[in-house]
Design an enzyme around this catalytic site. Structure first.
Site, PDB file in Angstrom:
ATOM      1  N   GLY A  25       0.797  -1.222   0.000  1.00 48.91           N
ATOM      2  CA  GLY A  25       0.000   0.000   0.000  1.00 48.91           C
ATOM      3  C   GLY A  25       0.830   1.273   0.000  1.00 48.91           C
ATOM      4  O   GLY A  25       1.875   1.376  -0.652  1.00 48.91           O
ATOM      5  N   GLY A  91      -1.016   1.355  10.096  1.00 52.22           N
ATOM      6  CA  GLY A  91      -2.334   1.552  10.677  1.00 52.22           C
ATOM      7  C   GLY A  91      -3.257   0.409  10.323  1.00 52.22           C
ATOM      8  O   GLY A  91      -3.051  -0.294   9.326  1.00 52.22           O
ATOM      9  N   ILE A  92      -4.248   0.205  11.179  1.00 50.68           N
ATOM     10  CA  ILE A  92      -5.280  -0.779  10.866  1.00 50.68           C
ATOM     11  C   ILE A  92      -6.643  -0.111  11.029  1.00 50.68           C
ATOM     12  O   ILE A  92      -6.788   0.850  11.769  1.00 50.68           O
ATOM     13  CB  ILE A  92      -5.188  -2.043  11.753  1.00 50.68           C
ATOM     14  CG1 ILE A  92      -5.291  -1.678  13.243  1.00 50.68           C
ATOM     15  CG2 ILE A  92      -3.914  -2.799  11.479  1.00 50.68           C
ATOM     16  CD1 ILE A  92      -5.353  -2.889  14.157  1.00 50.68           C
ATOM     17  N   TYR A 154     -11.858   3.790  14.630  1.00 50.21           N
ATOM     18  CA  TYR A 154     -10.772   4.150  13.717  1.00 50.21           C
ATOM     19  C   TYR A 154     -10.577   5.665  13.704  1.00 50.21           C
ATOM     20  O   TYR A 154      -9.461   6.168  13.864  1.00 50.21           O
ATOM     21  CB  TYR A 154     -11.111   3.642  12.313  1.00 50.21           C
ATOM     22  CG  TYR A 154     -10.094   4.006  11.252  1.00 50.21           C
ATOM     23  CD1 TYR A 154      -8.792   3.527  11.322  1.00 50.21           C
ATOM     24  CD2 TYR A 154     -10.444   4.823  10.177  1.00 50.21           C
ATOM     25  CE1 TYR A 154      -7.857   3.857  10.346  1.00 50.21           C
ATOM     26  CE2 TYR A 154      -9.530   5.150   9.199  1.00 50.21           C
ATOM     27  CZ  TYR A 154      -8.237   4.666   9.286  1.00 50.21           C
ATOM     28  OH  TYR A 154      -7.317   4.999   8.328  1.00 50.21           O
TER      29      TYR A 154
END
Lengths: 243, 99
Positions: A25, A91-92, A154
Site C-alpha cells: 500500500g 495503521g489498521i 478508527y
C-alpha cells in the site's frame, strides 16, 4: 532552549528515513519513492514484504511491541548513525457499527494507530535530538472531519494522532523537530477493499475535488513536510481532496 | 561505575552546551546543579540530557536503563539535583538491572 546553527542532515549525506507499515500500500509506495530519491530507507512490518529496492532495509517489527521497537531504533543508531525522518504510516482499520464492535477491535486499533505512533515518535525524537533536526509525519484520515458512521474507533484513534501531532510539535519545536500529519481520502489500497462502493462514493461526493486519492497525492504532501524548507511548518494536518 | 556515569553526564552536558550555543558559567563537575534556581539548564534541556545519558549508558555498559519515573521527577529529593546525585542514582539502577 533553541538549537544553534544549521545542523543535520549534513550536506551530501543520504538522509535516513524510517517508515512504518511498508509491506504494501501507501507505505510500500513511500519506501520506494524515498529509496529512489537517494534516502537510506528503513521500513518495518509484521510480515515479510514481497518486494526489494536498493537502499531499503526491512525489519520485522510489530509497532505495538515496545521492546522490539526500541531494538529497531538501537539498530538504526548503530547501523546508520541517526535518523532524519519518521513516517508513521502503519495503521489498521475497523469499520463496524459501534454497537457491533468488540473490545478486542478497539484495543487493537488504538494500540497500532495511536500507541504505535506515539512509541515511534518518542524513540525517533530521542535519536533526532542529537542532530538537532528531524521530521515526523503522522497519518490521520478524512474520517475524522467527516465523522463517518461505522468508523468511530478508527476515527477516534486518528483524532488522537492529530492531537499527538499538535502537542509533540509544541514539545519538539525547540529541538528543530517538526511534527505534521496528513489525512488522506480513500485511496485504492487493501485498507478500503472491504468498504462498500456506495460508501466510498458518498465520501468522494463530500470532497471539493471528487475523485479517489492516489499514492502520488500522499507522497506529494509527505515530500513537502520532509523538505528542509518546511522547517517553519509544524503541528499541521493537511487533508487531501479539499475538506 | 559511578565515575564512568558521571563522565557520561558531564560529556552530555558539554555536548548540549555546544549544541545549544549556551556555555556554562562555571566548569562542569559533580556539583553542577541540574535542577533549581542555581541550575543553568531549563526543563527541556534536562529532558534532552536524560535521553543522552540513557543512550550513553546503554552504549558504554550494553544495558538499557530508564532514568525517569514519577518518584525520580519529584522536586523534593530528586536524583537529578546535580551531576553527582544523577550518577549515583543511575549507578544504582544499572546495578539493579544487572542483578
Amino acid at each position: 532552549m533553541t538549537v544553534a546553527g544549521e545542523l543535520s542532515p549534513a550536506p551530501g549525506k543520504a538522509p535516513v528515513t524510517l517508515i512504518t507499515g511498508t509491506r504494501k500500500g501507501i507505505g510500500k509506495a513511500l519506501a520506494q519513492h524515498f529509496c529512489r530519491k537517494g534516502h537510506v530507507v528503513v521500513g518495518c512490518s509484521r510480515k515479510v514484504p514481497d518486494w526489494r529496492e536498493d537502499g531499503y532495509h526491512h525489519h520485522l517489527v510489530d509497532v505495538t511491541d515496545e521492546a522490539a521497537v526500541t531494538k529497531l531504533f538501537h539498530d538504526i543508531r548503530n547501523q546508520h548513525g541517526g535518523l532524519d525522518h519518521l513516517i508513521n504510516n502503519a495503521g489498521i482499520a475497523s469499520m463496524n457499527h459501534a454497537l457491533l464492535t468488540p473490545m478486542s477491535s478497539v484495543s487493537a486499533v488504538l494500540a497500532t494507530n495511536l500507541s504505535g505512533a506515539f512509541l515511534f515518535s518518542r524513540e525517533a525524537a530521542r535519536l533526532m535530538t542529537k542532530g538537532g533536526f528531524g521530521r515526523i509525519v503522522n497519518f490521520s484520515t478524512v474520517a475524522v472531519p467527516l465523522r463517518l458512521q461505522g468508523e468511530a474507533v478508527y476515527a477516534a484513534s486518528k483524532a488522537g494522532v492529530e492531537m499527538l501531532t499538535k502537542i509533540l510539535a509544541q514539545e519538539l519545536g525547540q529541538l528543530r523537530i517538526t511534527v505534521n500529519c496528513i489525512g488522506p481520502t480513500p485511496i485504492e489500497t487493501d485498507l478500503i477493499k472491504a468498504v462498500p462502493k456506495a460508501k466510498i462514493d458518498a465520501i468522494i461526493a463530500r470532497q471539493a475535488i471528487g475523485r479517489l486519492g492516489r499514492t502520488g497525492d500522499v507522497i506529494n504532501v509527505v515530500d513537502f513536510f520532509l523538505s528542509r524548507e518546511s522547517d517553519f511548518v509544524t503541528g499541521q494536518t493537511i487533508y487531501l481532496g479539499g475538506l | 561505575m559511578r565515575d564512568q556515569i558521571q563522565r557520561i553526564i558531564i560529556e552530555a552536558l558539554d555536548a548540549q552546551s555546544r549544541l545549544f550555543d549556551r556555555p556554562f558559567s562555571n566548569p562542569l563537575g559533580p556539583e553542577t546543579p541540574l535542577l533549581g534556581d542555581k541550575s543553568e539548564i531549563d526543563s527541556m534541556a534536562l529532558v534532552v540530557l536524560i535521553v543522552d545519558v540513557e543512550q550513553g549508558i546503554q552504549a558504554e555498559f550494553g544495558r538499557p536503563i530508564t532514568l525517569v519515573n514519577e518518584r525520580a521527577m519529584a522536586s523534593h529529593g530528586s536524583p537529578f539535583r546535580n551531576v553527582a546525585s544523577m550518577a549515583q542514582y543511575a549507578a544504582g539502577l544499572l546495578a539493579g538491572a544487572a542483578a
